[in-house]
Each structure stands twice: as structure tokens, then as C-alpha cells.
Enzyme design. Structure first.
Site, PDB file in Angstrom:
ATOM      1  N   CYS A  48       0.874  -1.186   0.000  1.00  0.00           N
ATOM      2  CA  CYS A  48       0.000   0.000   0.000  1.00  0.00           C
ATOM      3  C   CYS A  48       0.906   1.230   0.000  1.00  0.00           C
ATOM      4  CB  CYS A  48      -0.869  -0.001   1.252  1.00  0.00           C
ATOM      5  SG  CYS A  48       0.127   0.046   2.754  1.00  0.00           S
ATOM      6  N   HIS A  65       5.552  -6.344   8.221  1.00  0.00           N
ATOM      7  CA  HIS A  65       5.447  -7.757   8.590  1.00  0.00           C
ATOM      8  C   HIS A  65       5.811  -8.641   7.404  1.00  0.00           C
ATOM      9  CE1 HIS A  65       2.596  -6.601  12.048  1.00  0.00           C
ATOM     10  NE2 HIS A  65       3.781  -6.890  12.531  1.00  0.00           N
ATOM     11  N   HIS A 116       3.206   1.708  11.278  1.00  0.00           N
ATOM     12  CA  HIS A 116       2.225   1.420  12.351  1.00  0.00           C
ATOM     13  C   HIS A 116       2.151   2.536  13.393  1.00  0.00           C
ATOM     14  CE1 HIS A 116       1.978  -2.595  10.907  1.00  0.00           C
ATOM     15  NE2 HIS A 116       3.090  -3.045  11.434  1.00  0.00           N
ATOM     16  N   CYS A 147       2.283   6.113   8.894  1.00  0.00           N
ATOM     17  CA  CYS A 147       1.355   6.401   7.798  1.00  0.00           C
ATOM     18  C   CYS A 147       0.372   7.485   8.250  1.00  0.00           C
ATOM     19  CB  CYS A 147       0.601   5.130   7.411  1.00  0.00           C
ATOM     20  SG  CYS A 147      -0.560   5.422   6.073  1.00  0.00           S
ATOM     21  N   HIS A 187      -1.352  -5.534  18.684  1.00  0.00           N
ATOM     22  CA  HIS A 187      -0.803  -5.038  17.412  1.00  0.00           C
ATOM     23  C   HIS A 187      -0.188  -3.665  17.694  1.00  0.00           C
ATOM     24  CE1 HIS A 187      -0.489  -3.544  13.317  1.00  0.00           C
ATOM     25  NE2 HIS A 187      -0.659  -4.789  12.898  1.00  0.00           N
ATOM     26  N   GLU A 236       0.109  -0.961  16.035  1.00  0.00           N
ATOM     27  CA  GLU A 236      -0.725   0.208  15.675  1.00  0.00           C
ATOM     28  C   GLU A 236      -1.776   0.451  16.763  1.00  0.00           C
ATOM     29  OE1 GLU A 236      -2.624   0.096  11.733  1.00  0.00           O
ATOM     30  OE2 GLU A 236      -4.274   1.262  12.562  1.00  0.00           O
ATOM     31  N   CYS A 250      -8.558   2.414   6.485  1.00  0.00           N
ATOM     32  CA  CYS A 250      -7.917   3.305   5.512  1.00  0.00           C
ATOM     33  C   CYS A 250      -8.422   3.009   4.096  1.00  0.00           C
ATOM     34  CB  CYS A 250      -6.399   3.202   5.591  1.00  0.00           C
ATOM     35  SG  CYS A 250      -5.729   1.772   4.778  1.00  0.00           S
TER      36      CYS A 250
HETATM   37  S1  SF4 Z   1      -2.943   2.748   7.129  1.00  0.00           S
HETATM   38 FE1  SF4 Z   1      -3.470   1.773   5.200  1.00  0.00          FE
HETATM   39  S2  SF4 Z   1      -2.163   2.799   3.706  1.00  0.00           S
HETATM   40 FE2  SF4 Z   1      -1.325   3.247   5.722  1.00  0.00          FE
HETATM   41  S3  SF4 Z   1       0.223   1.662   6.097  1.00  0.00           S
HETATM   42 FE3  SF4 Z   1      -1.658   0.926   7.000  1.00  0.00          FE
HETATM   43  S4  SF4 Z   1      -2.622  -0.305   5.387  1.00  0.00           S
HETATM   44 FE4  SF4 Z   1      -1.083   0.971   4.420  1.00  0.00          FE
END
Ligand code: SF4
Length: 302
Positions: free
Chosen positions: A24, A54, A86, A108, A136, A138, A212
Site C-alpha cells: 500500500c 510484517h 504502524h 502512515c 498489534h 498500531e 484506511c
Molecule cells: S494505514 Fe493503510 S495505507 Fe497506511 S500503512 Fe496501513 S494499510 Fe497501508
């Protein structure tokens, strides 16, 4: 062989790759920028806190370029420390800086948005539910930042499934206002399931759909391809949340196999030979080189 069987056997097999398979924009930016930083600073120590993405192939490639992957922060920092897509909590940013690292933040922007929305909700008095995978990175950062802004640490909760929410039903009913954010790689189906449940319990429910755009597109395309295919092959790490979700979504549509590497296809030769239309998709952290090897192998098996 009956007439019908022989007719089916003359139909040409197809192998179709989803348009949005593989890296992505957030992952591509993280990988490209990390390599560029090393190229521009050959004498500096360059480290990433945690695996950049990952995918062990990418981690090995970065290590071969002299980019370290740190599982924990050392006592004393040296050189540049990269924050992966993340993201990290503000606490971790402060810790990295206090160790003496120079920080390059490659979080991101879509992940930053979730962090901000969760903080906004908690600051506006909402009981915040983060829909995402426990442990996780994130999700941990979204949780920690929101919790640190709340007067009451119990006002932020992570739910990986509906059962987790059912387990705190009295807390939900007691909250004056409930807000939802999602880990960027969650599914629309999970969000709908949760909203249907919470809307019966909450007086005020605010939903911030923070899945996203890249994830939404990838999942919608995979569903479409799944409906046209009698076998779907999902390529990517089993540790990757978005790849695992793709496999789960597709399992409810058609026969699906989830592999990390082309060599695993040998375990599914029978299925692959029988399938007439094979679809291939891949998670956001799967490099094109692996996807191409999988497709070559599928063609050879057929
Ligand atoms: S938020 Fe979406 S675009 Fe951004 S790194 Fe994660 S999967 Fe990719």
C-alpha cells in the site's frame, strides 16, 4: 469421462491477480524512504524500532543493507531510529529521543488520523472503543495516546471481537457517550456487526470509520475477484493483520488458501489443479517479487 466432464476440461484455466495486491502507499513510502535514508547516510547507524513491515523477506533485505531491526530500545541510542508505518505512542517517541536517537517518523498519515480521532473522542468525554487486534503495534499506540489524555484510564477499551464488548456491557450502558475508532486494516463487516450491537445499548454513539482507503479498496476488489474464482490464493505474512483479514473475508466467499511463500503451494496441488479460475491477492506488506513467484508457480502447477 462423461461429455460434460470433457467439456469442462477444455475450458481455459485463468489466473487473475487483483489490481490492488501488494504494498500500500504507507508501506511503500516506509520501505523506499528507509532505503534512501541508508543510501544518503552510509556512515550513520540506521535502526528501525520493530520490523519495518510484517515480511521477513523485506526485513532480511534491510538487514543486508545494514539497517538494524530493534526489538527493544538499547540503553543508549546511536544514529537514526525510524518509526514504522504502524506508528508509536508519544511515550515511545519521548523514550527514543531521551536515549539520544535522531527520529525519522514514517507513521502512515492514515494511522496518525486514527490516533488523533481517538484522542479527540476521549478529550470530548467519550468512552472510546478501539476495534483492533490486541497487541498489534498500531493498536497499542492508539490506545496509549488516548489513555494518556483521559482522566480515567477505564475510558479506553480495545475490542478484537464482539464477545469482548459483550463482556463489558454494563460499562457500555453506563457511559454517557460512546465513540468508536478502528485499526486501519479492520473490516467493514466487523464495524457493522459492532454498530448493530452498540446502537441498542448507547444513548449517544459516534462512529469514526478509520479503515484506511487502501484497505477498503483491497478488500472490495478481493471480494469481487473471490466471487469470480473457484480458488483464491492470499499471499502474505500470517502476522499481518490486513492479510489475515483478506483471507477471512475470502473464506466466506470461495475456497481460499493463505500462504507466505510460493513453496507452500505444493501442499495444495490437488486444489490448484482442479480449480478453473484462480484469483490471487496479497496483503499490504507483500513485495511484488513474492507475488510474481507465486503466480509463476501456479502457472507451472497448472
Ligand atoms: S494505514 Fe493503510 S495505507 Fe497506511 S500503512 Fe496501513 S494499510 Fe497501508
Amino acid at each position: 469421462m462423461t461429455l460434460k466432464e470433457s467439456w469442462f476440461n477444455t475450458i481455459k484455466k485463468t489466473i487473475k491477480l487483483a489490481k490492488n495486491a501488494g504494498f500500500c502507499y504507507g508501506v511503500k513510502r516506509a520501505v523506499d524512504t528507509t532505503k534512501k535514508i541508508k543510501q544518503d547516510n552510509p556512515l550513520k547507524t540506521i535502526s528501525v524500532l520493530g520490523e519495518l513491515i510484517h515480511n521477513s523477506h523485506v526485513t532480511n533485505e534491510l538487514e543486508n543493507l545494514g539497517i538494524n531491526t530493534l526489538s527493544t530500545l538499547p540503553e543508549k541510542g546511536n544514529g537514526i531510529c525510524i518509526i514504522r508505518s504502524h506508528g508509536e505512542s508519544d511515550d515511545t517517541f519521548n523514550e527514543i529521543q531521551s536515549k539520544g536517537f535522531e527520529i525519522v517518523d514514517l507513521t502512515c498519515l492514515d494511522v496518525k488520523k486514527v490516533q488523533q480521532k481517538a484522542v479527540e473522542l476521549v478529550c470530548n468525554g467519550y468512552f472510546v472503543i478501539i476495534l483492533g487486534k490486541y497487541d498489534h503495534p498500531e493498536v497499542s499506540a492508539i490506545y496509549t495516546n488516548a489513555k494518556n489524555q483521559s482522566n480515567d484510564a477505564n475510558n479506553v477499551f480495545v475490542a478484537q471481537n464482539l464477545e469482548a464488548l459483550k463482556g463489558i456491557e454494563p460499562r457500555i450502558k453506563k457511559a454517557a457517550k460512546v465513540g468508536i475508532v478502528l485499526q486501519t486494516t479492520q473490516t467493514k463487516e466487523f464495524l457493522i456487526e459492532v454498530v448493530n450491537y452498540l446502537s441498542q445499548l448507547c444513548k449517544i454513539l459516534k462512529v469514526q470509520n478509520t479503515i484506511c482507503p487502501s484497505t477498503t479498496l483491497r478488500q472490495e476488489e478481493a471480494k469481487k475477484l473471490g466471487k469470480e474464482s473457484d480458488l483464491m490464493v492470499v499471499v502474505g505474512s500470517k502476522k499481518s493483520a490486513n492479510t489475515t483479514h483478506l483471507a477471512q473475508i475470502l473464506e466466506s466467499i470461495t475456497d481460499t488458501i493463505h500462504i507466505e511463500h510460493q513453496d507452500e503451494l505444493k501442499n495444495f496441488e490437488d486444489k490448484i489443479k482442479k480449480a478453473q479460475h484462480i484469483g490471487v491477492t496479497a496483503g499490504a506488506s507483500t513485495p511484488d517479487s513474492i507475488i510474481n513467484k507465486v503466480i509463476n508457480k501456479l502457472e507451472n502447477i497448472n
